[in-house]
Enzyme design. Structure first.
Site, short mmCIF file in Angstrom:
data_model
loop_
_atom_site.label_atom_id
_atom_site.label_comp_id
_atom_site.label_asym_id
_atom_site.label_seq_id
_atom_site.Cartn_x
_atom_site.Cartn_y
_atom_site.Cartn_z
N SER A 183 0.85 -1.19 0.00
CA SER A 183 0.00 0.00 0.00
C SER A 183 0.88 1.24 0.00
O SER A 183 2.01 1.22 0.52
CB SER A 183 -0.84 -0.01 1.27
OG SER A 183 -1.37 1.27 1.53
N SER A 184 0.34 2.35 -0.53
CA SER A 184 1.13 3.59 -0.55
C SER A 184 1.35 4.15 0.86
O SER A 184 2.22 5.01 1.05
CB SER A 184 0.43 4.64 -1.41
OG SER A 184 -0.87 4.91 -0.93
N CYS A 185 0.60 3.65 1.87
CA CYS A 185 0.79 4.19 3.22
C CYS A 185 2.05 3.66 3.89
O CYS A 185 2.36 4.05 5.01
CB CYS A 185 -0.44 3.92 4.09
SG CYS A 185 -0.65 2.20 4.51
N TYR A 191 -1.02 -0.92 10.12
CA TYR A 191 -1.20 -1.54 8.80
C TYR A 191 0.06 -1.36 7.96
O TYR A 191 0.53 -2.30 7.31
CB TYR A 191 -2.40 -0.88 8.11
CG TYR A 191 -2.72 -1.39 6.73
CD1 TYR A 191 -3.32 -2.64 6.55
CD2 TYR A 191 -2.45 -0.63 5.60
CE1 TYR A 191 -3.64 -3.11 5.28
CE2 TYR A 191 -2.76 -1.09 4.33
CZ TYR A 191 -3.35 -2.32 4.18
OH TYR A 191 -3.67 -2.78 2.91
N HIS A 221 -13.21 3.02 2.83
CA HIS A 221 -12.32 4.08 2.36
C HIS A 221 -13.17 5.27 1.93
O HIS A 221 -14.39 5.18 1.83
CB HIS A 221 -11.46 3.57 1.20
CG HIS A 221 -10.40 2.62 1.64
ND1 HIS A 221 -10.55 1.25 1.51
CD2 HIS A 221 -9.19 2.80 2.21
CE1 HIS A 221 -9.46 0.66 1.99
NE2 HIS A 221 -8.63 1.58 2.42
N LYS A 276 2.60 -4.15 6.32
CA LYS A 276 2.89 -4.19 4.88
C LYS A 276 4.39 -4.07 4.61
O LYS A 276 4.92 -4.70 3.70
CB LYS A 276 2.11 -3.10 4.15
CG LYS A 276 0.61 -3.38 4.08
CD LYS A 276 0.33 -4.61 3.24
CE LYS A 276 -1.12 -4.98 3.13
NZ LYS A 276 -1.33 -6.23 2.38
N LEU A 332 -7.39 2.50 -3.80
CA LEU A 332 -8.12 1.77 -4.84
C LEU A 332 -9.61 1.97 -4.73
O LEU A 332 -10.13 2.28 -3.66
CB LEU A 332 -7.81 0.28 -4.70
CG LEU A 332 -6.32 -0.10 -4.81
CD1 LEU A 332 -6.12 -1.54 -4.37
CD2 LEU A 332 -5.82 0.11 -6.24
O1 GFB Z 1 -9.61 6.26 2.17
P1 GFB Z 1 -9.40 6.85 3.50
O2 GFB Z 1 -10.32 6.45 4.58
O3 GFB Z 1 -7.96 6.53 4.08
O4 GFB Z 1 -9.45 8.45 3.28
P2 GFB Z 1 -6.50 7.11 3.81
C1 GFB Z 1 -9.36 9.26 4.37
C2 GFB Z 1 -9.42 10.73 3.96
O5 GFB Z 1 -10.73 11.06 3.47
C3 GFB Z 1 -9.20 11.61 5.20
C4 GFB Z 1 -11.37 11.95 4.38
O6 GFB Z 1 -8.64 12.85 4.81
C5 GFB Z 1 -10.62 11.76 5.71
O7 GFB Z 1 -10.75 12.88 6.57
N1 GFB Z 1 -12.81 11.63 4.47
C6 GFB Z 1 -13.82 12.51 4.30
C7 GFB Z 1 -13.36 10.42 4.70
N2 GFB Z 1 -15.00 11.94 4.50
C8 GFB Z 1 -14.75 10.62 4.73
C9 GFB Z 1 -15.60 9.51 4.98
O8 GFB Z 1 -16.83 9.60 5.05
N3 GFB Z 1 -14.99 8.29 5.14
C10 GFB Z 1 -13.63 8.14 5.06
N4 GFB Z 1 -13.09 6.91 5.20
N5 GFB Z 1 -12.80 9.20 4.87
C11 GFB Z 1 -5.93 4.62 4.08
C12 GFB Z 1 -5.16 3.87 5.09
O9 GFB Z 1 -5.63 5.93 4.34
O10 GFB Z 1 -5.57 4.36 2.76
C13 GFB Z 1 -4.91 2.48 4.74
O11 GFB Z 1 -5.83 3.97 6.32
C14 GFB Z 1 -4.63 2.26 3.27
O12 GFB Z 1 -3.82 2.07 5.49
C15 GFB Z 1 -5.53 3.05 2.39
O13 GFB Z 1 -3.30 2.57 2.97
C16 GFB Z 1 -5.17 2.94 0.94
O14 GFB Z 1 -6.26 7.36 2.36
O15 GFB Z 1 -6.23 8.26 4.72
#
Ligand code: GFB
Length: 314
Positions: A113-115, A142, A185, A146, A172
């Protein structure tokens, strides 16, 4: 042997075939004529059980392995289920990679993952920036799991000559995504929230954070194509980034989804929720030089996904 015969003869284990990534890999392999695919559901094979995984590999003896099984989730799930994200991912990777080596698998592709890259690494993120600084705290467990998977592939190559490679996808989306608002996500969460606000005629939609972080989104069918391409064209010891090389802010993503859904209400940002890492744009020169480029434009990809899921929300 003709290419078609060779493809049909290659026995392939796709770990995690019911997930968004694993199912896309199975679809892509089948479209290329790889029909000797072995899968196991979670109830048939517990990937955190070392003895069970070893017995499976000894009896099936696959030639290729795609390691797409993982415990995954969005920012909230990563931050809440920190122990599970670390333990389950470490166990799955260690069991599969070790058993693959023991049973002389010809080639294995591990998905990261990119994280894995440091929170403040220079953008776009190159493969060389791994382990050069602290990780983003919301997904540190996580990311550490990875990184351990990448290092297992790298060290089994160094010590034993195993042809194990790693691909690092950006965020993704696509068919088979998770739409549970607590664990999903951002992209599927926004589709669901904005669709629901439109259907209910709500004047605003609640979103998390400030909307300023930037993210890059890759359609899972593009990722599947990249994985099969790497399996057949790359034998290097360094992991390979997989992305589009283009990102946008969460606010811009929300506006794009509002336009697709046809919602013209307000975006209501809940800044008590975390933003996560400010940016994680992939440098994709390495995979581009290996002959692969993403094809699906974000807007087209979201339109396709939305057309399929919009009638499934309660
Ligand atoms: O995809 P996401 O949950 O994870 O996106 P990451 C998070 C971003 O979207 C943050 C905003 O900036 C959140 O504040 N956001 C806004 C929201 N509204 C929402 C919402 O309703 N739900 C969610 N989920 N986010 C993940 C990692 O990071 O990316 C994993 O936790 C993994 O490890 C994955 O690498 C690809 O992009 O921050």
């Amino acid at each position: 042997m003709e290419k078609e015969e060779a493809n049909a003869a290659c026995k392939i284990y796709v770990a995690g075939h019911r997930g968004m990534v694993g199912s896309a890999i199975v679809r892509h392999l089948q479209s290329e004529g790889f029909n000797n695919i072995v899968t196991r559901t979670r109830s048939e094979l517990d990937l955190t059980n070392q003895a069970a995984v070893q017995a499976f590999f000894q009896s099936e003896q696959p030639n290729h392995v795609y390691l797409a099984a993982a415990k995954v989730g969005g920012i909230h799930a990563n931050n809440i289920y920190r122990g599970q994200f670390l333990y389950e991912n470490l166990m799955i990777e260690a069991n599969i990679i070790h058993a693959a080596w023991q049973s002389n698998v010809d080639k294995l592709l591990f998905l990261g993952s990119s994280c894995i890259y440091p929170k403040m690494a220079p953008q776009p993120l190159t493969e060389e920036s791994l382990l050069t600084g602290p990780l983003e705290p919301t997904n540190e467990p996580y990311a550490i799991a990875k990184i351990a998977g990448i290092k297992l592939c790298e060290t089994y190559r160094d010590q034993y000559g195993a042809n194990f490679i790693s691909a690092m996808p950006t965020n993704l989306y696509g068919p088979g995504d998770n739409y549970d608002l607590e664990t999903s996500h951002v992209l599927p969460a926004l589709i669901r929230k904005i669709h629901t606000a439109k259907v209910n005629g709500t004047p605003s939609v609640p979103l998390w954070g400030t909307g300023s972080p930037k993210r890059e989104f890759l359609h899972v069918d593009d990722l599947a194509e990249a994985c099969v391409h790497l399996m057949h064209n790359y034998d290097g010891n360094q992991w390979v980034n997989v992305g589009t090389g283009v990102d946008l802010s969460i606010k811009e993503l929300a506006e794009m989804i509002c336009a697709i859904v046809g919602y013209d209400g307000a975006l209501d940002w809940d800044t008590s929720k975390p933003d996560g890492t400010p940016r994680k744009l992939m440098n994709v020169s390495k995979i581009n030089a290996l002959g692969w480029k993403a094809k699906i434009q974000l807007r087209n990809g979201i339109e396709q996904v939305y057309a399929k899921v919009k009638d499934t929300f309660q």
